[in-house]
Motif scaffolding. Sequence first.
Motif, PDB file in Angstrom:
ATOM      1  N   GLU A  89       0.849  -1.211   0.000  1.00 50.21           N
ATOM      2  CA  GLU A  89       0.000   0.000   0.000  1.00 50.21           C
ATOM      3  C   GLU A  89       0.874   1.247   0.000  1.00 50.21           C
ATOM      4  O   GLU A  89       1.990   1.226   0.522  1.00 50.21           O
ATOM      5  CB  GLU A  89      -0.950  -0.018   1.205  1.00 50.21           C
TER       6      GLU A  89
ATOM      7  N   GLU B 291      -1.602   8.686   5.753  1.00 51.97           N
ATOM      8  CA  GLU B 291      -2.639   9.029   6.721  1.00 51.97           C
ATOM      9  C   GLU B 291      -3.111  10.451   6.411  1.00 51.97           C
ATOM     10  O   GLU B 291      -2.305  11.313   6.076  1.00 51.97           O
ATOM     11  CB  GLU B 291      -2.102   8.939   8.146  1.00 51.97           C
TER      12      GLU B 291
ATOM     13  N   LYS C 250       8.067  -1.162  -1.971  1.00 52.56           N
ATOM     14  CA  LYS C 250       7.487  -0.485  -0.800  1.00 52.56           C
ATOM     15  C   LYS C 250       8.575   0.140   0.077  1.00 52.56           C
ATOM     16  O   LYS C 250       8.521   1.320   0.426  1.00 52.56           O
ATOM     17  CB  LYS C 250       6.660  -1.505  -0.009  1.00 52.56           C
TER      18      LYS C 250
ATOM     19  N   ASN D 150       9.448   4.321   0.572  1.00 50.14           N
ATOM     20  CA  ASN D 150       9.452   5.038   1.850  1.00 50.14           C
ATOM     21  C   ASN D 150      10.853   5.540   2.200  1.00 50.14           C
ATOM     22  O   ASN D 150      11.018   6.658   2.700  1.00 50.14           O
ATOM     23  CB  ASN D 150       8.905   4.147   2.969  1.00 50.14           C
TER      24      ASN D 150
ATOM     25  N   ARG E 247       7.830  24.102  11.689  1.00 44.37           N
ATOM     26  CA  ARG E 247       7.177  23.641  10.454  1.00 44.37           C
ATOM     27  C   ARG E 247       7.156  24.723   9.373  1.00 44.37           C
ATOM     28  O   ARG E 247       6.528  24.521   8.324  1.00 44.37           O
ATOM     29  CB  ARG E 247       5.739  23.219  10.758  1.00 44.37           C
TER      30      ARG E 247
HETATM   31  C1  UGA Z   1       3.970   7.389   4.443  1.00 41.24           C
HETATM   32  C2  UGA Z   1       4.070   7.429   2.911  1.00 41.24           C
HETATM   33  O1  UGA Z   1       3.970   8.784   2.449  1.00 41.24           O
HETATM   34  C3  UGA Z   1       2.976   6.592   2.274  1.00 41.24           C
HETATM   35  O2  UGA Z   1       3.136   6.569   0.865  1.00 41.24           O
HETATM   36  C4  UGA Z   1       3.079   5.163   2.825  1.00 41.24           C
HETATM   37  O3  UGA Z   1       2.075   4.325   2.292  1.00 41.24           O
HETATM   38  C5  UGA Z   1       2.940   5.199   4.337  1.00 41.24           C
HETATM   39  O4  UGA Z   1       3.989   6.025   4.872  1.00 41.24           O
HETATM   40  C6  UGA Z   1       3.071   3.794   4.841  1.00 41.24           C
HETATM   41  O5  UGA Z   1       4.137   3.208   4.672  1.00 41.24           O
HETATM   42  O6  UGA Z   1       2.071   3.217   5.260  1.00 41.24           O
HETATM   43  P1  UGA Z   1       2.501   8.672   6.289  1.00 41.24           P
HETATM   44  O7  UGA Z   1       3.367   7.992   7.304  1.00 41.24           O
HETATM   45  O8  UGA Z   1       1.031   8.681   6.482  1.00 41.24           O
HETATM   46  O9  UGA Z   1       2.751   8.021   4.827  1.00 41.24           O
HETATM   47  O10 UGA Z   1       2.955  10.181   6.259  1.00 41.24           O
HETATM   48  P2  UGA Z   1       3.743  11.170   5.272  1.00 41.24           P
HETATM   49  O11 UGA Z   1       2.804  12.158   4.740  1.00 41.24           O
HETATM   50  O12 UGA Z   1       4.590  10.445   4.308  1.00 41.24           O
HETATM   51  O13 UGA Z   1       4.705  11.921   6.336  1.00 41.24           O
HETATM   52  C7  UGA Z   1       5.682  11.196   7.071  1.00 41.24           C
HETATM   53  C8  UGA Z   1       6.500  12.155   7.923  1.00 41.24           C
HETATM   54  O14 UGA Z   1       7.339  12.971   7.117  1.00 41.24           O
HETATM   55  C9  UGA Z   1       5.661  13.117   8.754  1.00 41.24           C
HETATM   56  O15 UGA Z   1       6.255  13.256  10.031  1.00 41.24           O
HETATM   57  C10 UGA Z   1       5.738  14.431   7.980  1.00 41.24           C
HETATM   58  O16 UGA Z   1       5.572  15.570   8.773  1.00 41.24           O
HETATM   59  C11 UGA Z   1       7.169  14.342   7.440  1.00 41.24           C
HETATM   60  N1  UGA Z   1       7.379  15.162   6.234  1.00 41.24           N
HETATM   61  C12 UGA Z   1       6.718  14.876   5.087  1.00 41.24           C
HETATM   62  C13 UGA Z   1       8.288  16.212   6.274  1.00 41.24           C
HETATM   63  O17 UGA Z   1       8.916  16.494   7.319  1.00 41.24           O
HETATM   64  N2  UGA Z   1       8.504  16.937   5.138  1.00 41.24           N
HETATM   65  C14 UGA Z   1       7.869  16.665   3.980  1.00 41.24           C
HETATM   66  O18 UGA Z   1       8.131  17.372   2.975  1.00 41.24           O
HETATM   67  C15 UGA Z   1       6.950  15.614   3.946  1.00 41.24           C
END
Ligand code: UGA
Length: 434
Positions: free
Chosen positions: A155, A159, A208, A212, A414
């Motif tokens: 997947e 979130e 996958k 990530n 942020r």
């Molecule tokens: C992440 C991946 O984006 C999904 O594609 C994947 O399916 C999921 O993990 C998983 O393996 O199940 P998620 O953990 O929901 O999704 O969150 P993200 O939006 O990816 O953010 C992850 C972290 O990175 C957060 O702490 C966010 O604040 C941080 N982040 C994200 C940054 O610090 N800078 C950015 O530019 C983007």
Amino acid sequence: MPLLSSIAVIGGGYVGLTTAACFAHLGHDVVCGDNDAEKVRSLSKGEVPVLEEGLPDLVAQGLASRRLRFVLGAAAAASTAEFVFLCVPTPQGANGAADLSIVEDVAREIAPVLHAGSVVVNKSTVPIGSTQLVERLLTEAGAMPGTIGVASNPEFLREGSAVRDFLEPHRVVIGCQETEVAVRVSELYRDLRAPILVTDAASAEMIKYASNAFLATKISFINAIANLCESVHADVREVALGMGYDPRIGFEFLHAGPGYGGSCFPKDVQALLYTADSVDYDFELLRSVHDVNQRQHDRIVAKIAAAAGDTLEGATIAVWGLTFKANTDDLRDSPALAIARRLLEGGARVRAYDPAAGERAAQIVAGLDVVADPYDACVDADVLTVLTEWDELRWLDFERVGGQMRTRHIVDARNLLDPAAMRQKSFVYDGVGR
Ligand code: UGA
């Protein structure tokens, strides 16, 4: 007409529930099995336990149309299904490796009830080679050899936008040696009109982890550039914008901040490092990604201490945002929570506000004073720090915020707020890399 199928989804967490509700939305007959009786009861009433945009509506529609049901236990769900999706947690084990025990238990539980011709599809994030392991466990636990198909179908749901990510995917990856099984799994996604990549199971599992790990690398890279920007008086937001116009780089995942967190990136980076170690490959690059991420927490704590007059001892810090990112109520591996803990350990008093998860955070972090209003958090504060990028925080009355504080210091981890507007209101403003 799409070919509609009967699907069992094992696990009613973020991934399982989204998968179940979206497949029901696509017209399939779905039964979701979970081993938590209370959860099954509340889901059957349409009560969705997590904050996820669009999910309560899809669950309600699925229940109303009777295309979605919840039952207790994996075997109860799997016994009538043509496809069984495994969506169970693979937490980080003591040595960094993903802990497969729940996947293994479920495989053993469902093996005796599977019908000939059914397909077990693994969506849980599992170490490379696990699809084969599941196949072996199923046979050992009583599934008729050669009659059950097994595939990997990772997947890519974020979130906060999981429903959209499921229904409008950039790609669907199916890892399976048998073409006929891969075609049947791909039919489930036919209405989504997404590119479908059929490959071997090990490559699907690696896609996958590599995805990530690559996204985590982008974040650590931009955080490192942000740290450099601070020394050379450049603005990382301008830098990310200028880089992002190049389609080879892209705009996304170049937001500097307190480091990545959540239930996926930290765990998956560790698991891939463990995999590399286990085959004697020194994945130096990924180790640095992890190290940069850890040090980013330290930098934010140091910025807050500097703003408080070089010591946290006795300071009052207002914290806005506790979840690991905005638009979720998930606190797992949240950088905001880790930083709040560090502030408390340093002797500060911490008054925190979060729109979605404040009360739960107060139960997790001893000594954290959680309030229900962002202005209240600022009363007598020496420093206000923004740790999660909730949009609502942008639009507050900053005269009122400043009026509550002892000194007008903001550490914006942020880069959510406008530095010029803040300075105009007499705040001393410090962001990340600007
Ligand atoms: C992440 C991946 O984006 C999904 O594609 C994947 O399916 C999921 O993990 C998983 O393996 O199940 P998620 O953990 O929901 O999704 O969150 P993200 O939006 O990816 O953010 C992850 C972290 O990175 C957060 O702490 C966010 O604040 C941080 N982040 C994200 C940054 O610090 N800078 C950015 O530019 C983007």
